[in-house]
Design an enzyme around this catalytic site. Structure first.
Site, PDB file in Angstrom:
ATOM      1  N   ARG A  22      10.004  25.803   4.095  1.00 26.59           N
ATOM      2  CA  ARG A  22      10.578  26.700   5.114  1.00 26.59           C
ATOM      3  C   ARG A  22       9.457  27.356   5.929  1.00 26.59           C
ATOM      4  O   ARG A  22       9.654  27.747   7.075  1.00 26.59           O
ATOM      5  CB  ARG A  22      11.487  27.749   4.469  1.00 26.59           C
ATOM      6  CG  ARG A  22      12.061  28.740   5.487  1.00 26.59           C
ATOM      7  CD  ARG A  22      13.364  29.403   5.032  1.00 26.59           C
ATOM      8  NE  ARG A  22      13.355  29.842   3.654  1.00 26.59           N
ATOM      9  CZ  ARG A  22      12.704  30.919   3.182  1.00 26.59           C
ATOM     10  NH1 ARG A  22      11.992  31.673   4.002  1.00 26.59           N
ATOM     11  NH2 ARG A  22      12.766  31.241   1.911  1.00 26.59           N
ATOM     12  N   ASP A  41      12.191  27.661  30.000  1.00 24.13           N
ATOM     13  CA  ASP A  41      12.795  26.464  29.415  1.00 24.13           C
ATOM     14  C   ASP A  41      12.318  25.278  30.264  1.00 24.13           C
ATOM     15  O   ASP A  41      12.726  25.120  31.414  1.00 24.13           O
ATOM     16  CB  ASP A  41      14.325  26.587  29.427  1.00 24.13           C
ATOM     17  CG  ASP A  41      15.013  25.392  28.766  1.00 24.13           C
ATOM     18  OD1 ASP A  41      14.443  24.279  28.779  1.00 24.13           O
ATOM     19  OD2 ASP A  41      16.139  25.565  28.267  1.00 24.13           O
ATOM     20  N   TYR A  56      21.253  26.741  30.961  1.00 20.06           N
ATOM     21  CA  TYR A  56      22.004  25.912  30.013  1.00 20.06           C
ATOM     22  C   TYR A  56      23.160  26.730  29.419  1.00 20.06           C
ATOM     23  O   TYR A  56      22.995  27.908  29.110  1.00 20.06           O
ATOM     24  CB  TYR A  56      21.042  25.444  28.916  1.00 20.06           C
ATOM     25  CG  TYR A  56      21.677  24.578  27.877  1.00 20.06           C
ATOM     26  CD1 TYR A  56      22.021  23.265  28.153  1.00 20.06           C
ATOM     27  CD2 TYR A  56      21.935  25.077  26.613  1.00 20.06           C
ATOM     28  CE1 TYR A  56      22.620  22.476  27.198  1.00 20.06           C
ATOM     29  CE2 TYR A  56      22.531  24.287  25.641  1.00 20.06           C
ATOM     30  CZ  TYR A  56      22.875  22.982  25.944  1.00 20.06           C
ATOM     31  OH  TYR A  56      23.462  22.204  24.990  1.00 20.06           O
ATOM     32  N   LYS A  97      15.915  16.197  23.979  1.00 19.89           N
ATOM     33  CA  LYS A  97      15.970  15.502  25.261  1.00 19.89           C
ATOM     34  C   LYS A  97      14.760  14.567  25.416  1.00 19.89           C
ATOM     35  O   LYS A  97      14.610  13.659  24.636  1.00 19.89           O
ATOM     36  CB  LYS A  97      16.094  16.532  26.387  1.00 19.89           C
ATOM     37  CG  LYS A  97      17.183  17.602  26.125  1.00 19.89           C
ATOM     38  CD  LYS A  97      18.583  17.042  26.014  1.00 19.89           C
ATOM     39  CE  LYS A  97      19.581  18.032  25.401  1.00 19.89           C
ATOM     40  NZ  LYS A  97      19.667  19.334  26.056  1.00 19.89           N
TER      41      LYS A  97
HETATM   42  C1  LIG Z   1      20.100  20.639  25.696  1.00 20.64           C
HETATM   43  C2  LIG Z   1      19.431  21.809  26.275  1.00 20.64           C
HETATM   44  C3  LIG Z   1      19.246  22.990  25.518  1.00 20.64           C
HETATM   45  C4  LIG Z   1      19.766  23.140  24.104  1.00 20.64           C
HETATM   46  O1  LIG Z   1      19.078  22.311  23.216  1.00 20.64           O
HETATM   47  P1  LIG Z   1      19.729  21.711  21.851  1.00 20.64           P
HETATM   48  O2  LIG Z   1      18.635  20.842  21.339  1.00 20.64           O
HETATM   49  O3  LIG Z   1      20.983  20.981  22.223  1.00 20.64           O
HETATM   50  O4  LIG Z   1      20.000  22.883  20.954  1.00 20.64           O
HETATM   51  C5  LIG Z   1      18.571  24.036  26.127  1.00 20.64           C
HETATM   52  N1  LIG Z   1      18.116  23.952  27.404  1.00 20.64           N
HETATM   53  C6  LIG Z   1      18.300  22.842  28.149  1.00 20.64           C
HETATM   54  C7  LIG Z   1      17.775  22.806  29.550  1.00 20.64           C
HETATM   55  C8  LIG Z   1      18.962  21.745  27.619  1.00 20.64           C
HETATM   56  O5  LIG Z   1      19.148  20.653  28.380  1.00 20.64           O
END
Ligand SMILES: *Cc1c(COP(=O)(O)O)cnc(C)c1O
Length: 417
Positions: free
Chosen positions: A70, A206, A123, A231
Site C-alpha cells: 500500500r 488535467d 470531465y 487513456k
Molecule cells: C477519463 C478521464 C478522467 C477519469 O479517469 P479514470 O481513469 O476513468 O478514473 C479524468 N479526466 C479526463 C480528461 C478523462 O478523460
C-alpha cells in the site's frame, strides 16, 4: 552520467529505474505480487518507517526501502520513475484510476472554507466531485471558461466575495469534448495575485488529452499534473489507472494521503502500464498523423458543419497563440458538428463498421461517442449547450489503424445519413 539527462524519455522507457540483477537477470520487470517485504534487520525496518512516516529527514543517498504494497512496490516505483521523465519532474504517484489521482490531490490541497476556481467544462466525474462532494465538505467552487482573459477571470473571482480564500486553480485543457484550450500561464498570474507568504495557490492541470508527450504544464506554471492513465498512457482499453506528477514536496503530500486512502495502483497495473509506456510515443504519433487526415476529410465534407481540432485553429487568433505556446502537436482527439441533430448523429454513429462505439479515449482502436447523451449526459443541458456540447456533436478518438480505412468508414457512414 545520469541517464535521465543523457537520453530522451522514449529511449529510457524500456530500462529506466529497473535493475535486472535484483530480479534474477530478467530483462523485463516481473510482477511483484507480494503484499509485504522482508526487512534484513529490525534496525532496517525502523529506518524505513521513520522515512515513510516523515519522522526524520532522509540522509544523503538514503532511499525509502520497500515496506508494504500500500506504501510502495517495485512495479509502482519503476513506473513512477519512468513517468517523471516526460514531464521532467521530481516525482510521481500512481493511482488505481484517474479519478483517484484527481480526488486525492484535491483532498490534500483543499480545506473546508477554501475556494477552488476551475475551468469549465471538465470531465464529468471531476465536475461531480467538485460540485457535490467538495461542496458537502464546505469547499466552494466557481468556474471560468476558455477564451476569458486574466482580467475577466479576476472579475469572476471577485464576484464570489471570497477571492481571498482561493486555494487551487484546477484546469483541464484541451477540454473534453470540445478541444477548447486554457492559457495556463495566465492562470498562474491569477494564482500569484492571491498567493501570500503563508499561502500558496496551487495549480493542477488535467493533462490527459495531450500528455505526457505533447504538453508539459509544469513548464507553464502548473504545480501538479494529473492523468487518467486509462487513456493514452495505458492506450489499449484494458486498464484503469491514474497519475499525479510534480516536485518532491507536492508528491510527498499526495503519496502520504494515498497511503491512508489506500487507492494506489496494483502491481499488475504497474506492470501493464510499463508495457504500455514502451510504445507510448510511436502510438501517439501515429494516432496524431491519422487524426490530421481525418480532420482534413471531415472539414471538407458537406454533411459536416464544424470540426473542433487543434490543427484547424486559424492562425493569428489568440487561441492559435496559446496552442503554439502550450502544445507540440494538434493531438489525436477531435469532435465535429454533424448537420442536423441527434437523429443524424445517431444514424452516423450506428453506421460505422470499423470504429467502435464506446466512451474512453486515447486507445489503439478508434472510438466514437455522442457526448450530449453519453459522457456529458449528467451536465445541465443549458450549461452543456453554452460550451458547444449540443445534440449534433460527435467525438472521435483516433486510433492507430490505417488512415484510409478510418476515413473509408467515416465516409460510408456519413453517406448513409
Ligand atoms: C477519463 C478521464 C478522467 C477519469 O479517469 P479514470 O481513469 O476513468 O478514473 C479524468 N479526466 C479526463 C480528461 C478523462 O478523460
Amino acid at each position: 552520467m545520469d541517464p535521465k539527462k543523457q537520453f530522451r524519455p522514449e529511449s529510457l522507457m524500456m530500462s529506466y529505474g529497473y535493475k535486472p540483477e535484483l530480479s534474477e537477470g530478467a530483462v523485463k520487470s516481473p510482477i511483484f505480487l507480494t503484499s509485504t517485504f522482508a526487512f534484513k534487520s529490525a534496525e532496517e525496518g525502523k529506518a524505513f518507517f521513520e522515512l515513510a512516516y516523515g519522522l526524520r529527514e532522509k540522509e544523503q543517498d538514503e532511499e525509502l526501502g520497500l515496506i508494504y504494497s500500500r506504501i510502495n512496490n517495485p512495479d509502482l516505483e519503476i513506473l513512477e520513475n519512468r513517468l517523471t521523465l516526460w514531464d521532467k519532474c521530481d516525482d510521481c504517484a500512481v493511482f488505481e484510476s484517474g479519478m483517484s489521482a484527481i480526488t486525492t490531490t484535491m483532498l490534500e490541497f483543499l480545506n473546508p472554507g477554501d475556494l477552488i476556481l476551475y475551468s469549465a467544462p471538465v470531465y464529468g466525474g471531476t465536475d461531480h466531485f467538485i460540485n457535490h462532494f467538495l461542496e458537502k465538505i464546505g469547499v466552494h467552487a466557481v468556474s471560468f471558461k476558455a477564451g476569458q482573459t486574466k482580467d475577466e477571470i479576476m472579475k469572476v473571482l471577485e464576484k464570489t466575495g471570497m477571492a481571498d480564500k482561493l486555494a487551487m486553480v484546477y484546469i483541464e485543457t484541451p477540454a473534453n469534448p470540445t478541444n477548447s484550450i486554457i492559457d495556463i500561464a495566465a492562470c498562474r498570474e491569477v494564482a500569484n495575485a492571491f498567493t501570500a507568504e503563508e499561502k500558496h495557490v496551487w495549480i493542477a492541470v488535467d493533462n490527459t488529452y495531450m500528455g505526457p508527450i505533447w504538453s508539459h504544464p509544469l513548464e507553464h506554471g502548473a504545480d501538479i499534473v494529473l492523468y487518467s492513465a486509462t487513456k493514452f498512457i495505458g492506450g489499449h482499453s484494458d486498464v484503469i489507472a491514474g497519475a499525479a506528477c510534480g516536485n518532491f514536496e507536492v508528491i510527498k503530500r499526495i503519496k502520504t494521503l494515498r497511503t491512508f486512502l489506500g487507492n494506489m495502483a496494483s502491481p499488475h497495473t504497474g506492470w501493464l502500464l510499463m508495457r504500455s509506456l514502451e510504445t507510448l510515443k510511436v502510438r501517439m504519433e501515429q494516432q496524431c498523423r491519422n487524426a490530421q487526415e481525418v480532420a482534413r476529410f471531415l472539414n471538407e465534407h458537406p454533411k459536416v458543419e464544424k470540426v473542433n481540432y487543434l490543427g484547424l485553429i486559424p492562425e493569428g487568433t489568440p487561441e492559435y497563440e496559446i496552442y503554439k505556446r502550450q502544445y507540440e502537436s494538434p493531438g489525436a482527439m477531435l469532435s465535429f458538428d454533424i448537420k442536423g441533430g441527434e437523429k443524424e448523429a445517431f444514424k452516423f454513429i450506428n453506421g460505422l463498421k470499423l470504429i467502435k462505439l464506446a466512451v474512453s479515449l486515447g486507445s489503439t482502436e478508434s472510438l466514437v461517442e455522442h457526448p450530449a447523451t453519453m459522457t456529458h449526459a449528467g451536465v445541465d443541458p443549458e450549461h452543456r449547450r453554452e460550451f458547444g456540447v449540443t445534440e449534433k456533436l460527435v467525438r472521435i478518438s483516433v486510433g492507430v489503424e490505417y488512415h484510409e480505412d478510418i476515413i473509408w468508414d467515416i465516409k460510408q457512414a456519413l453517406e448513409a445519413v
